[in-house]
Design a protein around this motif. Structure first.
Motif, PDB file in Angstrom:
ATOM      1  N   ASP A   5      -0.162  69.621  72.584  1.00  0.00           N
ATOM      2  CA  ASP A   5       0.067  71.656  73.540  1.00  0.00           C
ATOM      3  C   ASP A   5       1.173  72.096  74.934  1.00  0.00           C
ATOM      4  N   VAL A   6       0.917  72.995  74.779  1.00  0.00           N
ATOM      5  CA  VAL A   6       2.395  73.492  75.538  1.00  0.00           C
ATOM      6  C   VAL A   6       1.577  74.984  75.836  1.00  0.00           C
ATOM      7  N   ALA A  30       5.795  76.778  81.144  1.00  0.00           N
ATOM      8  CA  ALA A  30       5.129  75.325  80.614  1.00  0.00           C
ATOM      9  C   ALA A  30       5.089  73.900  80.333  1.00  0.00           C
ATOM     10  N   VAL A  31       4.199  73.230  81.213  1.00  0.00           N
ATOM     11  CA  VAL A  31       4.454  71.449  80.627  1.00  0.00           C
ATOM     12  C   VAL A  31       3.699  70.736  79.802  1.00  0.00           C
ATOM     13  N   SER A  32       4.685  70.464  78.499  1.00  0.00           N
ATOM     14  CA  SER A  32       3.392  69.463  78.383  1.00  0.00           C
ATOM     15  C   SER A  32       2.623  68.818  78.395  1.00  0.00           C
ATOM     16  N   ALA A  33       1.406  68.388  77.883  1.00  0.00           N
ATOM     17  CA  ALA A  33       0.479  66.809  78.180  1.00  0.00           C
ATOM     18  C   ALA A  33       1.284  66.097  78.352  1.00  0.00           C
ATOM     19  N   VAL A  34       2.175  65.458  77.417  1.00  0.00           N
ATOM     20  CA  VAL A  34       2.938  64.318  76.751  1.00  0.00           C
ATOM     21  C   VAL A  34       3.627  64.786  78.408  1.00  0.00           C
ATOM     22  N   LEU A  80       3.425  65.185  81.026  1.00  0.00           N
ATOM     23  CA  LEU A  80       2.674  65.376  82.395  1.00  0.00           C
ATOM     24  C   LEU A  80       2.151  63.796  82.152  1.00  0.00           C
ATOM     25  N   ALA A  81       2.247  63.779  81.317  1.00  0.00           N
ATOM     26  CA  ALA A  81       2.041  61.956  81.401  1.00  0.00           C
ATOM     27  C   ALA A  81       2.939  60.722  81.003  1.00  0.00           C
ATOM     28  N   GLU A  82       3.789  61.121  80.842  1.00  0.00           N
ATOM     29  CA  GLU A  82       5.189  60.463  81.661  1.00  0.00           C
ATOM     30  C   GLU A  82       5.772  60.552  82.692  1.00  0.00           C
ATOM     31  N   ARG A  83       5.700  62.323  83.619  1.00  0.00           N
ATOM     32  CA  ARG A  83       5.974  62.458  85.189  1.00  0.00           C
ATOM     33  C   ARG A  83       4.706  61.556  85.993  1.00  0.00           C
ATOM     34  N   ILE A  84       3.438  61.018  85.297  1.00  0.00           N
ATOM     35  CA  ILE A  84       2.193  60.235  86.457  1.00  0.00           C
ATOM     36  C   ILE A  84       2.759  59.196  86.107  1.00  0.00           C
ATOM     37  N   ALA A  85       3.240  58.417  85.087  1.00  0.00           N
ATOM     38  CA  ALA A  85       3.817  57.173  84.361  1.00  0.00           C
ATOM     39  C   ALA A  85       5.034  56.786  85.848  1.00  0.00           C
ATOM     40  N   ASP A  86       6.205  57.859  85.581  1.00  0.00           N
ATOM     41  CA  ASP A  86       6.910  57.673  86.929  1.00  0.00           C
ATOM     42  C   ASP A  86       6.161  58.027  88.187  1.00  0.00           C
ATOM     43  N   PHE A 100      -7.495  64.947  79.752  1.00  0.00           N
ATOM     44  CA  PHE A 100      -6.933  63.198  79.245  1.00  0.00           C
ATOM     45  C   PHE A 100      -5.658  64.530  78.856  1.00  0.00           C
ATOM     46  N   THR A 101      -4.287  63.996  78.760  1.00  0.00           N
ATOM     47  CA  THR A 101      -3.531  64.304  78.634  1.00  0.00           C
ATOM     48  C   THR A 101      -2.673  64.867  76.945  1.00  0.00           C
ATOM     49  N   GLY A 102      -4.168  64.308  76.160  1.00  0.00           N
ATOM     50  CA  GLY A 102      -4.237  64.426  74.706  1.00  0.00           C
ATOM     51  C   GLY A 102      -4.909  63.129  74.228  1.00  0.00           C
ATOM     52  N   GLU A 103      -5.145  63.250  72.557  1.00  0.00           N
ATOM     53  CA  GLU A 103      -5.681  62.871  71.617  1.00  0.00           C
ATOM     54  C   GLU A 103      -4.986  61.735  72.352  1.00  0.00           C
ATOM     55  N   GLU A 104      -4.580  60.710  72.229  1.00  0.00           N
ATOM     56  CA  GLU A 104      -3.535  59.619  71.946  1.00  0.00           C
ATOM     57  C   GLU A 104      -3.875  58.595  73.792  1.00  0.00           C
TER      58      GLU A 104
END
Length: 144
Positions: free
Chosen positions: A3-4, A11-15, A17-23, A66-70
């Motif tokens: 989702d963008v 725009a930032v994709s939810a994926v 964002l999840a990667e930036r949080i993990a970093d 949540f950043t996505g269905e996963e």
């Protein structure tokens, strides 16, 4: 599918964002940039009745997203017993709308928890600079 959302600043994709949080959790990220990244991201928000699912502790509400269905799947599965039919409904919401409109509409200080069921959760507290000053109890906004 990611989702963008198109908002000022790009725009930032939810994926993404999840990667930036993990970093950030790994000590490689830019933590201060995360509220801006969140504002430009579309996230999934579990619903209960007519509202978003929240929980409170210590006088602060937390809105869970949540950043996505996963990321949402493990939470929904783990908490299925909390729902009469075992299912969690959710809606898609822009981070900016959540921080700028939903949080101030709550009657108590509130922050946002991202991916609470995953390996890299993140809490955005109700502080000025993250939420509008009128919703922040950190001495710069209205006291609640």
């Amino acid at each position: 599918m990611e989702d963008v959302v198109d908002v000022p600043g790009g725009a930032v994709s939810a994926v993404g964002l999840a990667e930036r949080i993990a970093d950030m959790h790994a000590g490689r990220g830019d933590g201060p940039s995360l509220p801006g990244e969140f504002r430009r991201t579309t996230v999934l928000a579990p619903t209960v009745g007519d509202g978003l699912w929240t929980a409170g502790s210590g006088g602060v509400r937390r809105v869970f997203v949540f950043t996505g269905e996963e990321a949402f799947g493990p939470f929904a599965k783990e908490r299925a017993a909390d729902r009469p039919d075992g299912r969690w409904d959710h809606l898609t919401v822009h981070g900016a709308r959540l921080l700028d409109a939903v949080i101030p509409a709550l009657d108590v200080p509130a922050g946002v928890v991202v991916d609470v069921a995953g390996p890299y959760p993140l809490f955005f507290p109700p502080l000025t600079g993250i939420v509008p000053g009128s919703a922040a109890p950190d001495g710069r906004g209205q006291s609640r």
